[in-house]
Design an enzyme around this catalytic site. Structure first.
Site, PDB file in Angstrom:
ATOM      1  N   ILE A   1      40.151  42.995  46.080  1.00  0.00           N
ATOM      2  CA  ILE A   1      40.901  43.584  44.963  1.00  0.00           C
ATOM      3  C   ILE A   1      41.345  42.478  44.001  1.00  0.00           C
ATOM      4  O   ILE A   1      41.918  41.468  44.421  1.00  0.00           O
ATOM      5  CB  ILE A   1      42.131  44.366  45.466  1.00  0.00           C
ATOM      6  CG1 ILE A   1      41.698  45.425  46.502  1.00  0.00           C
ATOM      7  CG2 ILE A   1      42.870  45.022  44.297  1.00  0.00           C
ATOM      8  CD1 ILE A   1      42.858  46.199  47.111  1.00  0.00           C
TER       9      ILE A   1
ATOM     10  N   GLU B   1      43.750  41.772  51.127  1.00  0.00           N
ATOM     11  CA  GLU B   1      43.214  42.676  50.118  1.00  0.00           C
ATOM     12  C   GLU B   1      41.692  42.628  50.107  1.00  0.00           C
ATOM     13  O   GLU B   1      41.043  42.907  49.111  1.00  0.00           O
ATOM     14  CB  GLU B   1      43.755  42.314  48.717  1.00  0.00           C
ATOM     15  CG  GLU B   1      43.248  40.965  48.225  1.00  0.00           C
ATOM     16  CD  GLU B   1      44.334  39.910  48.203  1.00  0.00           C
ATOM     17  OE1 GLU B   1      45.146  39.869  49.149  1.00  0.00           O
ATOM     18  OE2 GLU B   1      44.357  39.137  47.235  1.00  0.00           O
TER      19      GLU B   1
END
Lengths: 127, 255
Positions: free
Chosen positions: B122, B165
């Site tokens: 991300i 992430e």
């Protein structure tokens, strides 16, 4: 006579038997390495107690959520001893404490209750 | 969650047909001799009484033990599932990914088919946490995980949360061209997710690194991951919100 006081460990329950009040408690879990050895003093104390102490009522409180097979047999032996005392006119009440969120713990109490004839066997919810 | 069997064995007597027969015959014998009591008969009665007691105790023990075993078995199954999945997103966790990857790698060694790996990271995730708080960050992770999971549609596809992430997708029997398409679809889909944090409309993107390998004994499975990771790094370096193939950067290539 002296009281019996055994501290709780990871594998064995706390055992507090009070001769004066007649309240005998077993709380915790029971899966000792050597079950017979662990419970031998318990039975010895109980024999002395019923021979020498004359309380109006003896209350045995058991709160065991996990116990292994050999402990099951010990419990049966225990209830048999208590039942014999009951047969000899001593008043004995067993209070089996179960966890209301665990159906099994109630059912185990019911199993043990079936084997006694001369004492009162109560099933009490933890909360 | 499957529990193998429920309910106690109510009647165990079918297991003890021989013992019951012994008891019945002994009781009949004692009854038939009731007007002929001898010390031996008394002893026999006591023995029978104890035998019956042991029989009852044994059946009780079996019942209790069966219930405990059932409970332990189902609790173990639950724990096993819990240990395999990421608590926040519910997707597979890194540990189970590694196990599954080894498994698929070995299968592909035999089948000589291409495995594809996509590493999805991300973009600016830390900024979301810092600006909108951790709950917002959690919501992003859950939503992204959901979308990534849906891109692993076939039975052998694996999607997992690899790091904070970072997610990874393993696609057995997939060639580079198809892995690229799947990755692109994924990137676009994540790009369109609308979040609402502190009354602001927020959008996030991901960078994706893609690599494929046909496993052979002379290479380590880590190579596939390292290659996808290098491609991911290149995607981040060259602008983010994009997908890079390892083959793009091999040699002096660009992504």
């Amino acid at each position: 006579m002296n009281n019996l006081s055994i501290e709780k460990t990871k594998f064995t329950p706390e055992i507090i038997f009070d001769a004066e009040s007649g309240v005998l408690t077993i709380r915790g879990e029971s899966y000792p390495e050597n079950t017979a050895t662990f419970y031998q003093p318990v039975f010895k104390w109980l024999k002395d107690y019923f021979n020498n102490v004359n309380n109006e009522e003896t209350k045995v409180i058991i709160e065991l959520y996990y116990f292994n097979s050999s402990s099951s047999k010990v419990l049966m032996n225990l209830f048999e001893e208590l039942d014999n005392a009951g047969e000899q006119e001593k008043k004995v009440v067993v209070e089996w404490i179960y966890d209301p969120e665990d159906e099994d713990s109630l059912e185990f109490g019911e199993e043990f209750a079936e084997d006694v004839e001369h004492i009162e066997f109560q099933l009490t919810s933890k909360s | 969650m499957q529990i193998y069997f429920t309910g106690a064995l109510i009647d165990l007597s079918d297991l003890f047909t021989i013992e019951k027969k012994i008891i019945n015959e002994a009781e009949e014998l004692i009854a038939s001799e009731s007007d002929n009591e001898t010390p031996l008969l008394n002893e026999y009665s006591i023995l029978l009484s104890n035998y019956k007691k042991l029989y009852r105790q044994l059946t009780r023990l079996i019942k209790i033990n069966d219930k405990q075993s059932t409970k332990l078995t189902s609790e173990n199954l639950i724990l096993e599932e819990v240990s395999k999945h990421d608590a926040l997103t519910g997707i597979l966790n890194r540990r189970s990914f590694n196990l599954c990857f080894e498994n698929e790698w070995n299968k592909a060694l035999k089948s000589k088919k291409s495995i594809a790996m996509l590493i999805v990271d991300i973009d600016f995730f830390k900024k979301v946490n810092d600006t909108y708080g951790h709950q917002a960050g959690d919501e992003v992770l859950k939503k992204v995980a959901e979308v990534i999971q849906s891109s692993a549609r076939r039975e052998d596809d694996i999607a997992a949360r690899y790091g904070g992430e970072e997610f990874v997708v393993l696609l057995p029997n997939v060639i580079l061209k198809d892995a690229k398409n799947i990755g692109e679809k994924l990137r676009k889909k994540i790009e369109t997710i609308d979040y609402s944090f502190l009354d602001k409309s927020v959008k996030l993107t991901v960078s994706i690194g893609v690599s494929t390998i046909i496993p052979v004994k002379t290479i380590q499975s880590e190579l596939l991951f390292n290659q996808a990771d290098k491609a991911l790094y290149e995607a981040k370096k060259t602008g983010r919100n994009k997908l890079c193939l390892y083959t793009d950067i091999e040699g002096a290539g660009k992504c």
